[in-house]
Design a protein around this motif. Structure first.
Motif, short mmCIF file in Angstrom:
data_model
loop_
_atom_site.label_atom_id
_atom_site.label_comp_id
_atom_site.label_asym_id
_atom_site.label_seq_id
_atom_site.Cartn_x
_atom_site.Cartn_y
_atom_site.Cartn_z
N GLY A 124 12.14 4.64 12.37
CA GLY A 124 13.18 5.72 12.46
C GLY A 124 13.76 5.68 11.07
N ILE A 125 12.89 5.62 10.04
CA ILE A 125 13.18 5.59 8.51
C ILE A 125 13.58 7.19 8.15
N GLN A 126 13.07 8.17 8.87
CA GLN A 126 13.27 9.61 8.19
C GLN A 126 14.40 10.19 9.47
N LEU A 127 14.90 9.37 10.13
CA LEU A 127 15.85 9.96 11.05
C LEU A 127 17.44 10.07 10.54
N SER A 164 0.66 -1.10 -0.12
CA SER A 164 -0.08 0.03 0.03
C SER A 164 0.89 1.49 -0.15
N SER A 165 2.14 1.38 0.01
CA SER A 165 2.93 2.50 -0.14
C SER A 165 2.88 2.87 -1.46
N VAL A 166 2.74 4.32 -1.58
CA VAL A 166 2.87 5.25 -2.93
C VAL A 166 4.24 5.27 -3.16
N ALA A 193 2.88 -2.15 5.37
CA ALA A 193 1.92 -0.82 5.45
C ALA A 193 2.67 0.12 6.10
N PRO A 194 2.95 1.18 5.29
CA PRO A 194 3.71 2.24 5.99
C PRO A 194 2.90 3.23 6.77
N MET A 195 3.64 4.03 7.82
CA MET A 195 2.68 5.06 8.40
C MET A 195 2.74 6.35 7.47
N TYR A 196 1.61 6.73 7.11
CA TYR A 196 1.42 7.88 6.75
C TYR A 196 0.48 8.83 7.46
N ASN A 197 0.93 10.06 8.29
CA ASN A 197 -0.01 11.05 9.28
C ASN A 197 -0.52 10.03 10.23
N PHE A 198 0.42 9.38 10.71
CA PHE A 198 0.04 8.32 11.99
C PHE A 198 -0.72 7.17 11.81
N THR A 199 -1.01 6.96 10.79
CA THR A 199 -1.84 5.70 10.65
C THR A 199 -1.51 4.92 9.16
N ILE A 221 5.68 -2.98 8.55
CA ILE A 221 5.19 -1.59 8.86
C ILE A 221 6.70 -0.95 8.73
N SER A 222 6.21 0.39 8.35
CA SER A 222 7.62 1.25 8.22
C SER A 222 7.27 2.42 8.76
N ARG A 223 7.95 3.26 9.54
CA ARG A 223 7.44 4.42 10.34
C ARG A 223 8.81 5.45 10.19
N GLY A 224 8.51 6.90 9.93
CA GLY A 224 9.63 7.63 10.17
C GLY A 224 10.23 7.76 11.37
N GLY A 225 9.61 7.70 12.45
CA GLY A 225 9.82 7.81 13.88
C GLY A 225 9.88 6.61 14.64
N HIS A 226 9.95 6.85 15.74
CA HIS A 226 9.80 5.93 16.72
C HIS A 226 8.84 5.92 17.76
N TYR A 227 7.84 4.97 17.88
CA TYR A 227 6.76 5.22 18.76
C TYR A 227 6.44 4.16 19.73
N GLY A 228 7.64 3.89 20.44
CA GLY A 228 7.66 2.72 21.41
C GLY A 228 7.04 3.27 22.65
N HIS A 280 11.10 2.96 -3.94
CA HIS A 280 11.84 3.65 -2.68
C HIS A 280 11.26 3.15 -1.46
N SER A 281 9.92 2.21 -1.39
CA SER A 281 9.42 2.05 -0.33
C SER A 281 10.04 1.09 0.52
N VAL A 282 10.14 1.26 1.63
CA VAL A 282 10.65 0.20 2.55
C VAL A 282 9.84 -0.74 2.96
N SER A 283 8.37 -0.47 3.19
CA SER A 283 7.55 -1.51 3.52
C SER A 283 7.33 -2.67 2.45
N ARG A 284 7.27 -2.04 1.15
CA ARG A 284 7.39 -2.97 0.13
C ARG A 284 8.48 -3.80 0.10
C1 LIG Z 1 2.64 11.27 3.23
C2 LIG Z 1 3.40 10.77 4.43
C3 LIG Z 1 3.09 11.04 5.67
C4 LIG Z 1 4.11 10.25 6.61
N1 LIG Z 1 3.65 10.58 7.86
C5 LIG Z 1 4.35 9.95 8.93
C6 LIG Z 1 3.92 10.20 10.51
O1 LIG Z 1 2.81 10.60 10.60
N2 LIG Z 1 4.76 9.34 11.14
C7 LIG Z 1 6.14 8.92 11.00
O2 LIG Z 1 6.72 8.46 11.62
N3 LIG Z 1 6.60 9.11 9.49
C8 LIG Z 1 5.53 9.41 8.53
N4 LIG Z 1 6.05 9.29 7.51
C9 LIG Z 1 7.28 8.57 7.18
C10 LIG Z 1 7.04 7.05 6.59
O3 LIG Z 1 6.38 6.53 7.55
C11 LIG Z 1 8.47 6.40 6.49
O4 LIG Z 1 9.15 7.15 5.29
C12 LIG Z 1 8.07 5.26 5.79
O5 LIG Z 1 9.13 4.35 5.31
C13 LIG Z 1 6.93 5.01 4.69
O6 LIG Z 1 6.99 3.62 4.26
P1 LIG Z 1 7.24 3.38 2.83
O7 LIG Z 1 8.59 3.82 2.37
O8 LIG Z 1 6.94 1.70 2.65
O9 LIG Z 1 6.28 4.19 2.07
C14 LIG Z 1 5.30 9.68 6.18
C15 LIG Z 1 5.80 9.83 4.86
C16 LIG Z 1 4.79 10.06 3.77
C17 LIG Z 1 5.26 10.06 2.68
#
Ligand SMILES: Cc1cc2nc3c(=O)[nH]c(=O)nc-3n(C[C@H](O)[C@H](O)[C@H](O)COP(=O)(O)O)c2cc1C
Length: 202
Positions: free
Chosen positions: A177-180, A8-10, A91-97, A136-143, A14-18
């Motif tokens: 921590g993908i965005q850190l 479901s990653s856009v 399942a990537p995290m976009y805007n917390f869900t 699941i892939s998330r930009g930060g840490h949510y422990g 470049h997607s981590v979850s994919r």
């Molecule tokens: C539109 C968008 C919204 C995001 N929102 C969050 C967020 O709310 N919290 C977070 O930790 N990371 C957020 N991120 C970072 C992604 O979770 C992170 O880059 C993750 O690797 C995305 O998964 P993907 O690479 O499979 O798409 C966001 C990224 C995008 C593109």
């Protein structure tokens, strides 16, 4: 046994979850070559949001002709899910869900009478017995020990949704921590890929 693989990653390549969901499927397929894999990319073939017309049809109203293809897609999605013994989700995290594409899929599989029902004591899941594995892939840490714990609505949401329809075997492989920064990203991906190779066989 059938394995349904959903992404479901856009972010495409470049997607981590994919990357991680593919590694999970590879691992399970290597361990059990007879697995039949069905793949659904929710960004390549998105499902429409539910509308009032969908709900009216679900209540027994005649289906308008223009809804025909969408209802067929909906039935296909539900059949695919019901037929699968294992479901692997990227399942990537976009805007917390979850991404809205994945929510649209969930809206098509949470169907009263098919995956849950309202019994004498409240809702009962009808889709038990499946194994769900979520990359699941998330930009930060949510422990639980982080200030962001209350903002976690990806893992908690999916665990609730699958529990609601009776699925208790839900495993999560996180890449956090993908965005850190590049080092955090590399470490998270390596850890998730390792976890994928350590999954128990189907
Ligand atoms: C539109 C968008 C919204 C995001 N929102 C969050 C967020 O709310 N919290 C977070 O930790 N990371 C957020 N991120 C970072 C992604 O979770 C992170 O880059 C993750 O690797 C995305 O998964 P993907 O690479 O499979 O798409 C966001 C990224 C995008 C593109």
């Amino acid at each position: 046994m059938k394995l349904l693989h959903i992404d479901s990653s856009v972010l495409g390549h470049h997607s981590v979850s994919r990357q991680v969901s593919a590694a999970i499927v590879d691992r399970l397929k290597q361990a059990t070559p007879s697995l039949q894999v069905v793949y659904r990319d929710l960004t390549q073939t998105p499902l429409a949001h539910l509308s009032g017309s969908h709900l009216a049809v679900a209540q027994g109203a005649p289906a308008p002709a223009e809804l025909g293809p969408d209802l067929a897609a909906s039935a296909a999605v539900l059949d695919e899910f019901l037929a699968a013994g294992i479901v692997v989700i990227g399942a990537p995290m976009y805007n917390f869900t979850i991404p809205s594409q994945l929510k649209a899929w969930i809206d098509r599989i949470l169907v009263a009478g098919k995956t849950f029902k309202y019994g004498a004591t409240g809702p009962e899941g009808l889709a038990g017995g499946k194994r769900v594995i979520v990359a699941i892939s998330r930009g930060g840490h949510y422990g639980a020990d982080t200030p962001y714990a209350a903002g976690e609505h990806l893992e908690t949401y999916l665990r609730w949704v699958f529990g609601f329809i009776g699925i208790t075997s839900v495993e999560f492989i996180p890449a956090d921590g993908i965005q850190l920064g590049p080092e955090h990203r590399e470490k998270a991906i390596t850890g998730a890929l390792q976890a994928a190779t350590g999954l128990r066989a189907a």
